[in-house]
Scaffold this motif. Sequence first.
Motif, PDB file in Angstrom:
ATOM      1  N   ASN A   1     -22.976  25.225  10.376  1.00 47.04           N
ATOM      2  CA  ASN A   1     -22.929  26.394  11.243  1.00 47.04           C
ATOM      3  C   ASN A   1     -21.498  26.856  11.477  1.00 47.04           C
ATOM      4  O   ASN A   1     -21.218  28.061  11.512  1.00 47.04           O
ATOM      5  CB  ASN A   1     -23.592  26.084  12.590  1.00 47.04           C
ATOM      6  CG  ASN A   1     -25.097  26.001  12.483  1.00 47.04           C
ATOM      7  OD1 ASN A   1     -25.703  26.607  11.605  1.00 47.04           O
ATOM      8  ND2 ASN A   1     -25.727  25.243  13.373  1.00 47.04           N
TER       9      ASN A   1
ATOM     10  N   GLU B   1     -20.308  28.304   8.072  1.00 48.10           N
ATOM     11  CA  GLU B   1     -21.247  29.270   7.502  1.00 48.10           C
ATOM     12  C   GLU B   1     -21.562  28.965   6.032  1.00 48.10           C
ATOM     13  O   GLU B   1     -21.378  29.795   5.139  1.00 48.10           O
ATOM     14  CB  GLU B   1     -20.707  30.688   7.658  1.00 48.10           C
ATOM     15  CG  GLU B   1     -20.503  31.073   9.119  1.00 48.10           C
ATOM     16  CD  GLU B   1     -19.929  32.461   9.286  1.00 48.10           C
ATOM     17  OE1 GLU B   1     -19.048  32.845   8.469  1.00 48.10           O
ATOM     18  OE2 GLU B   1     -20.357  33.157  10.207  1.00 48.10           O
TER      19      GLU B   1
ATOM     20  N   ASP C   1     -24.015  25.810   3.456  1.00 49.08           N
ATOM     21  CA  ASP C   1     -25.164  24.914   3.474  1.00 49.08           C
ATOM     22  C   ASP C   1     -24.895  23.726   2.553  1.00 49.08           C
ATOM     23  O   ASP C   1     -25.413  23.648   1.440  1.00 49.08           O
ATOM     24  CB  ASP C   1     -26.431  25.650   3.033  1.00 49.08           C
ATOM     25  CG  ASP C   1     -27.678  24.789   3.207  1.00 49.08           C
ATOM     26  OD1 ASP C   1     -27.610  23.801   3.971  1.00 49.08           O
ATOM     27  OD2 ASP C   1     -28.707  25.083   2.577  1.00 49.08           O
TER      28      ASP C   1
END
Length: 261
Positions: free
Chosen positions: A182, A185, A187
């Motif tokens: 998070n 930004e 994964d």
Amino acid sequence: MEKTFLHSGDMGDIIVSLCAMRQLGGGFLYLDPSGGLTVGEYTNVVRMQTLGKGLKFNDRSFEFIKPLLEVQPYVTRVEKYAGEKIDFDLNRFRAGLTNLDIVKQTGGNLFLLNCVAWGFNKGEVNNPWMFVEGEKKLDRPYVIARSTRYQGGHIFYRASSLFLEKNAYFIGTEFERGILNNAIETDIPLYDCQDALDMARVILGADCVMANSTFQFWLALALGHKNILHECCPDLAVSLFKNHPNIRNFIGMRCEKEKNK
């Protein structure tokens, strides 16, 4: 007669104190799943440092770390502590955190606190003190571990986010992974290690280990991994690592490797 040792956690603290256990000749290791609240020499110190809550170490932690400890050549057995007589209480390092002179001397560094507690040379940090046969090569060359404590800013991760998303696995908890993803930004996927022995083999198989001062960092250091990117917390002393041959330190965007003097 076999020597007996006790440790109450947390897991990173156990990894560091194993260097002391090895220096003291090794033996039978008891781990306290109460997180230090079982009556012992340093129980009051643990309670003071954790506001009476005890450490995070519990039954689940015990089962996770036990397979790794059992393969160490200086550990004969690993069992849960139930009040047995102990020769060496490895929680002794915590007493140093109640002594202002020792805090100033060590900067609160876990390894240096153990050096003071047990009288061994800080140069031992340059030598592996944990040993695992075999390595586990994943399909990504980097592994990342980042606890919610001892952080030095996420800008370095953000600048590397596209590379890490394609080339790294996160080997901490899902909660910790979510916070990092998070923040930058991206994964980065989770690799779920079945236990600490599996994690050690994954670390040995990685080209690079990125971690702040957490369990996986200390494990990589104990195993003698040759390429550790260490996220430094400004509040912790890192002078011990500045000339370490296997560590590059970074805070924010600043990443440096100081040459040995």
